[in-house]
Design a protein around this motif. Structure first.
Motif, PDB file in Angstrom:
ATOM      1  N   SER A 149     -14.010  -3.959   5.642  1.00  0.00           N
ATOM      2  CA  SER A 149     -14.319  -5.256   5.034  1.00  0.00           C
ATOM      3  C   SER A 149     -13.044  -6.073   4.867  1.00  0.00           C
ATOM      4  CB  SER A 149     -14.993  -5.061   3.669  1.00  0.00           C
ATOM      5  OG  SER A 149     -16.224  -4.406   3.786  1.00  0.00           O
ATOM      6  N   GLU A 150     -12.017  -5.422   4.363  1.00  0.00           N
ATOM      7  CA  GLU A 150     -10.736  -6.110   4.162  1.00  0.00           C
ATOM      8  C   GLU A 150     -10.093  -6.475   5.498  1.00  0.00           C
ATOM      9  OE1 GLU A 150      -6.392  -5.306   2.000  1.00  0.00           O
ATOM     10  OE2 GLU A 150      -8.082  -3.944   1.663  1.00  0.00           O
TER      11      GLU A 150
ATOM     12  N   HIS B  58     -12.197  -0.487   3.743  1.00  0.00           N
ATOM     13  CA  HIS B  58     -11.113  -0.761   4.689  1.00  0.00           C
ATOM     14  C   HIS B  58     -11.502  -1.817   5.712  1.00  0.00           C
ATOM     15  CE1 HIS B  58      -8.060  -0.188   7.781  1.00  0.00           C
ATOM     16  NE2 HIS B  58      -9.024   0.084   8.647  1.00  0.00           N
TER      17      HIS B  58
ATOM     18  N   ARG C  51     -17.452  -7.345   1.122  1.00  0.00           N
ATOM     19  CA  ARG C  51     -17.837  -5.937   1.198  1.00  0.00           C
ATOM     20  C   ARG C  51     -19.330  -5.768   0.952  1.00  0.00           C
ATOM     21  NH1 ARG C  51     -14.783  -0.709  -1.283  1.00  0.00           N
ATOM     22  NH2 ARG C  51     -16.453   0.822  -0.946  1.00  0.00           N
TER      23      ARG C  51
END
Length: 244
Positions: A148-149, A146, A155
């Motif tokens: 990372s996005e 989550h 990631r």
């Protein structure tokens, strides 16, 4: 990254000094014992560091007093009747001795630890910590995805290990985030903050204004969560929080 470490004594207080490529001086006091750490650019001399510590001596002492009053768990024996925290919730342990391997389960307000009849304290601890590690990893992996996005970073790989000086750490170059096994005891919101904190370092390595702006933007209540984490009962071991 070139990092130099040394220790100074200022007003009877031991100060850990870390010199690394940052722009500003950062002073922190960390639980459980009130460890004082100063991170500075390489050009800052010892006298400037001493002055910074002396100037904030009142604040340092207040922080240390707060840590002395913080709740601490007693040494764990992993036997029936003990209280163990599982993601912020206290549970009573029930120890079951039976043939076969080890197993941990949660039901109601109980954590049941099943072990072989001859299992000693160290065996029980290892069995329980394996279970904690697995449950923590189940929560960490989605959070890493989550954040990372959300932050727009690649990631990283996530690992779980016991750490004596930090709740978490990261290596942006190596693409790795480490989470302290102790986080299996802490509230989920604190774990969310920790993962956000570590991944924000993939954008800004220091704890300076840019880093704080990132947390303010993506997790506006991060200060509340940080303080909640630092108020959580400390383990019997000498753990401390190494977060901004």
């Amino acid at each position: 990254m070139n990092i130099e470490r040394q220790n100074l004594s200022v007003g009877g207080i031991d100060v850990e000094v870390v010199r690394k490529p940052i722009k500003n001086l950062h002073l922190g006091v960390y639980p459980p014992s009130g460890r004082v750490r100063v991170a500075v650019p390489p050009s800052v001399n010892d006298e400037a560091i001493r002055l910074a510590v002396v100037t904030r001596m009142g604040w340092i002492k207040r922080q240390r007093n707060k840590f002395e009053e913080q709740a601490r768990q007693s040494a764990r024996a992993y036997v029936s009747g003990e209280t163990h925290y599982y993601f912020g919730v206290p549970y009573r342990m029930r120890l079951v001795r039976k043939s076969g391997g080890s197993m941990v389960s949660v039901a109601g307000d109980r954590i049941e630890l099943s072990v072989p009849a001859n299992a000693d304290r160290d065996f029980r601890e290892r069995a329980f910590q394996r279970w904690q590690r697995d449950r923590l990893r189940e929560r960490v992996e989605p959070l890493v995805g989550h954040w990372s996005e959300t932050l727009g970073v690649q990631r990283p790989k996530a690992g779980i290990k016991r750490m004596r000086t930090k709740w978490g750490s990261c290596n942006p170059i190596g693409g790795r985030v480490w989470i302290n096994l102790e986080m299996a005891k802490k509230p989920p919101a604190c774990l969310d903050y920790l993962v956000c904190h570590e991944l924000a370092h993939f954008i800004e390595r220091s704890h300076g204004d840019r880093f704080i702006a990132l947390l303010d933007r993506y997790l506006p209540n991060w200060r509340t969560l940080r303080d909640e984490l630092n108020r959580e009962p400390l383990a019997h071991e000498e753990w401390s929080a190494g977060l901004a």
